[in-house]
Design a protein around this motif. Structure first.
Motif: not given
Length: 292
Positions: A112-117
């Motif tokens: 998964c290409d996670l949108a991380l803070l």
């Protein structure tokens, strides 16, 4: 896609329950097994109180289908491996499309290409997915993807990888070519490899000194049997508690032999047996130990 640090690191913090404040106007779900983890199901992502130390693992849960995963996580809190992993933090998602997951590799593992803070980029990411294609649990050094219905035994096996344990079943050829040839960047606590089956006494002594579980083997001669020519054939006798026993890890790679410390089948070979020998915990203690 953020792949995280390349270096495989061990986690060594005590498991601490993360909670959110109670709110009278919201419906709260309390996890079983007397856990004090409280999850807010009515308002999306819940802001958890800080752990005592940073959470090393962030868990992604589907907002409307999280019950099976929550039950597994409650059981995980009681698992003997859990104290070596540390406190978990949580993020919720409304749709799997937000995670931008794709099947990759020979076994079509989901990544998964996670949108991380910014504060999340140093955490490992554990993603529970409820997708038909997500049939196989998989873990790399940075991300774990599990079916939302995965059992605690599956979770423990995959967490075992993050703690430094290699598979004891036959690896796929792509993975085995790297691992069994020594091309990997993480520790292997439970599997060692050799390029031959017969050693001289000097070579066997040197192998004994390099074993991660060396302190549990009283004498180098317990690692093999001497033949009429004076050479030592690798492999301990069945009566040896901790020694050198063949594993199937490198079966796909000709000319490479893989070895584990115990004769019995463990959870790193087949998760359903749920067998974690005491030497595996000794290895964790010697290598890192839980943080007090």
């Amino acid at each position: 896609m953020h792949n995280g640090p390349n270096k495989f690191f061990l986690l060594a913090t005590v498991v601490l329950a993360c909670t959110v404040p109670l709110a009278s106007a919201k419906t709260m779900l309390q996890l079983p097994n007397h856990s004090n983890w409280l999850i807010d199901h009515s308002s999306g992502p819940a802001a958890s109180e800080p752990c005592q130390g940073n959470a090393q693992v962030q868990v992604w849960l589907p907002k409307d289908q999280a019950s099976p995963a929550l039950a597994t996580l409650a059981k995980w809190a009681e698992h003997p491996l859990a104290k070596y992993v540390g406190c978990l933090s949580y993020r919720w998602y409304a749709s799997a499309d937000e995670l931008r997951c794709q099947a990759q590799g020979q076994r079509q593992h989901q990544r998964c290409d996670l949108a991380l803070l910014p504060g999340e980029v140093t955490q490992r990411q554990l993603v529970f997915l409820n997708l038909p294609a997500t049939q196989i649990a998989s873990t790399d050094s940075w991300q774990m993807v599990l079916p939302v219905h995965a059992s605690v035994d599956v979770l423990a096996h995959e967490m075992g990888h993050w703690l430094g344990f290699a598979d004891e079943y036959s690896m796929s050829l792509g993975l085995a070519q790297n691992f069994c040839r020594g091309r990997y960047e993480h520790p292997s606590l439970n599997v060692v490899v050799t390029d031959k089956h017969n050693y001289s006494a000097t070579e066997l002594k040197q192998l004994w000194q390099r074993l991660p579980w060396r302190t549990a083997v009283d004498h180098w001669q317990l690692l093999g049997r001497q033949d009429a020519s004076g050479a030592w054939q690798l492999g301990s006798t069945a009566s040896t508690d901790v020694g050198l026993f063949a594993s199937a890890t490198c079966a796909a790679v000709p000319g490479v032999y893989s070895w584990k410390p115990v004769a019995e089948m463990t959870a790193m070979e087949y998760h359903d047996v749920n067998v974690w020998p005491s030497i595996y915990f000794d290895l964790l203690e010697n290598f890192t130990g839980p943080q007090k």
